[in-house]
Design a protein around this motif. Structure first.
Motif, short mmCIF file in Angstrom:
data_model
loop_
_atom_site.label_atom_id
_atom_site.label_comp_id
_atom_site.label_asym_id
_atom_site.label_seq_id
_atom_site.Cartn_x
_atom_site.Cartn_y
_atom_site.Cartn_z
N THR A 138 0.83 -1.20 0.00
CA THR A 138 0.00 0.00 0.00
C THR A 138 0.87 1.26 0.00
OG1 THR A 138 -1.78 1.16 1.15
CG2 THR A 138 -0.26 -0.06 2.52
N TYR A 149 -4.78 6.84 -2.37
CA TYR A 149 -3.98 5.65 -2.65
C TYR A 149 -3.49 5.68 -4.09
CZ TYR A 149 -5.46 3.52 1.74
OH TYR A 149 -5.66 3.25 3.07
N ASN A 151 -1.68 3.36 -7.40
CA ASN A 151 -1.42 2.03 -7.94
C ASN A 151 0.01 1.97 -8.49
OD1 ASN A 151 -1.26 2.53 -10.87
ND2 ASN A 151 -3.42 3.06 -10.71
N PHE A 157 3.82 5.97 -6.73
CA PHE A 157 3.99 4.67 -6.09
C PHE A 157 5.46 4.38 -5.77
CE2 PHE A 157 4.23 0.00 -6.05
CZ PHE A 157 3.14 -0.34 -5.27
N PRO A 188 -5.24 -5.08 -13.19
CA PRO A 188 -6.16 -4.53 -12.17
C PRO A 188 -6.63 -5.56 -11.16
CG PRO A 188 -6.73 -3.68 -14.34
CD PRO A 188 -5.67 -4.72 -14.56
N LYS A 191 -5.32 -5.71 -7.49
CA LYS A 191 -5.75 -4.77 -6.45
C LYS A 191 -6.48 -5.50 -5.34
CE LYS A 191 -8.63 -0.63 -5.83
NZ LYS A 191 -9.45 0.39 -6.53
N GLU A 202 -6.28 0.05 0.61
CA GLU A 202 -6.04 -0.41 -0.77
C GLU A 202 -4.59 -0.84 -0.91
OE1 GLU A 202 -5.29 1.84 -4.89
OE2 GLU A 202 -7.35 2.08 -4.16
N TRP A 204 -1.74 -3.65 -3.35
CA TRP A 204 -1.50 -4.32 -4.64
C TRP A 204 -0.61 -5.53 -4.47
CZ3 TRP A 204 -3.93 -2.88 -9.09
CH2 TRP A 204 -4.67 -1.69 -9.00
#
Length: 242
Positions: A138, A149, A151, A157, A188, A191, A202, A204
């Protein structure tokens, strides 16, 4: 310059039963309980490295081997499970291992995970590494009371992951460095939205290529990538042969 110690433990466990989708909270509590007093209380309440934003410098994976029961919105444990725990502090790694050994396992939400085997894993060295997230990574900023948040394709990121690692490095007396983070095969579906103590987080999953100073890459393996590591987010492990 200080040296980076710490270590990573692989726990092989056995359980039969169900766990709620929010089992991460119970797993974190079980790990704290396995630590002796006053270390467990101090780590929980204050962290072991103080400052404006205290650091706990440990991270753990999801329980690997669970089956998701969509109808029940729960996880089924039916046999062997794997859990990884890592810390950049020798004191924490040693105490956790001893605590789990004495208890014979961990109790999570009333389900006892019996210890079958425990071992300290060697860590790779070098300036390049391919890792796989075994707990969601995260990365976020808080602006105007809102949590934003990001990605893995957003340029924020890797910057946030680098800043987080450098803050840990400075606290340990290690030099700062640059970190390159490249997602591999981004999709996606990687996620994850997971609830922790009533708040949605959230994160990944997926694989990432990391490049940077060896001490920063080792720190990523021992303390996690991104934020909320002591809550069970950001655990990564090297992909063997990659």
């Amino acid at each position: 310059m200080a040296s980076l110690s710490g270590g990573r433990i692989r726990l092989r466990l056995y359980a039969e039963g169900r766990l709620p989708v929010t089992y991460r909270e119970g797993l974190q509590a079980a790990l704290y309980s396995a630590l002796p007093s006053p270390l467990g209380e101090r780590l929980h309440d204050e962290g072991l490295l103080g400052g404006r934003r205290p650091l706990k410098l440990f991270v753990f994976s999801r329980l690997l081997g669970l089956t998701y029961l969509k109808e029940e919105k729960a996880f089924l444990a039916q046999g062997e499970l794997i859990l990884y725990f890592a810390s950049a502090l020798d004191e924490v790694v040693g105490a956790l291992g001893q605590g789990v050994w004495r208890r014979g396992g961990l109790e999570v939400h009333g389900l006892f995970l019996r210890l079958l085997e425990m071992g300290l894993e060697p860590l790779p060295a070098g300036e390049r590494l391919v890792v796989e997230a075994l707990a969601p990574i995260t990365a976020y900023r808080t602006e105007g009371g809102k949590t934003l948040y990001f990605n893995p394709l957003n340029r924020e990121f890797p910057h946030l992951l680098e800043a987080n690692l450098n803050r840990k490095a400075e606290a340990l007396g290690l030099p700062r460095g640059s970190l390159e983070v490249v997602p591999l095969g981004f999709h996606p579906r990687q996620k994850r939205l997971e609830r922790y103590k009533g708040t949605w987080v959230e994160g990944w999953m997926g694989r990432y290529r990391l490049a940077g100073p060896p001490h920063l890459l080792r720190l990523a393996l021992l303390s996690g990538l991104g934020a909320k590591n002591s809550q069970g987010f950001g655990f990564v492990r090297e992909v063997e042969g990659a």
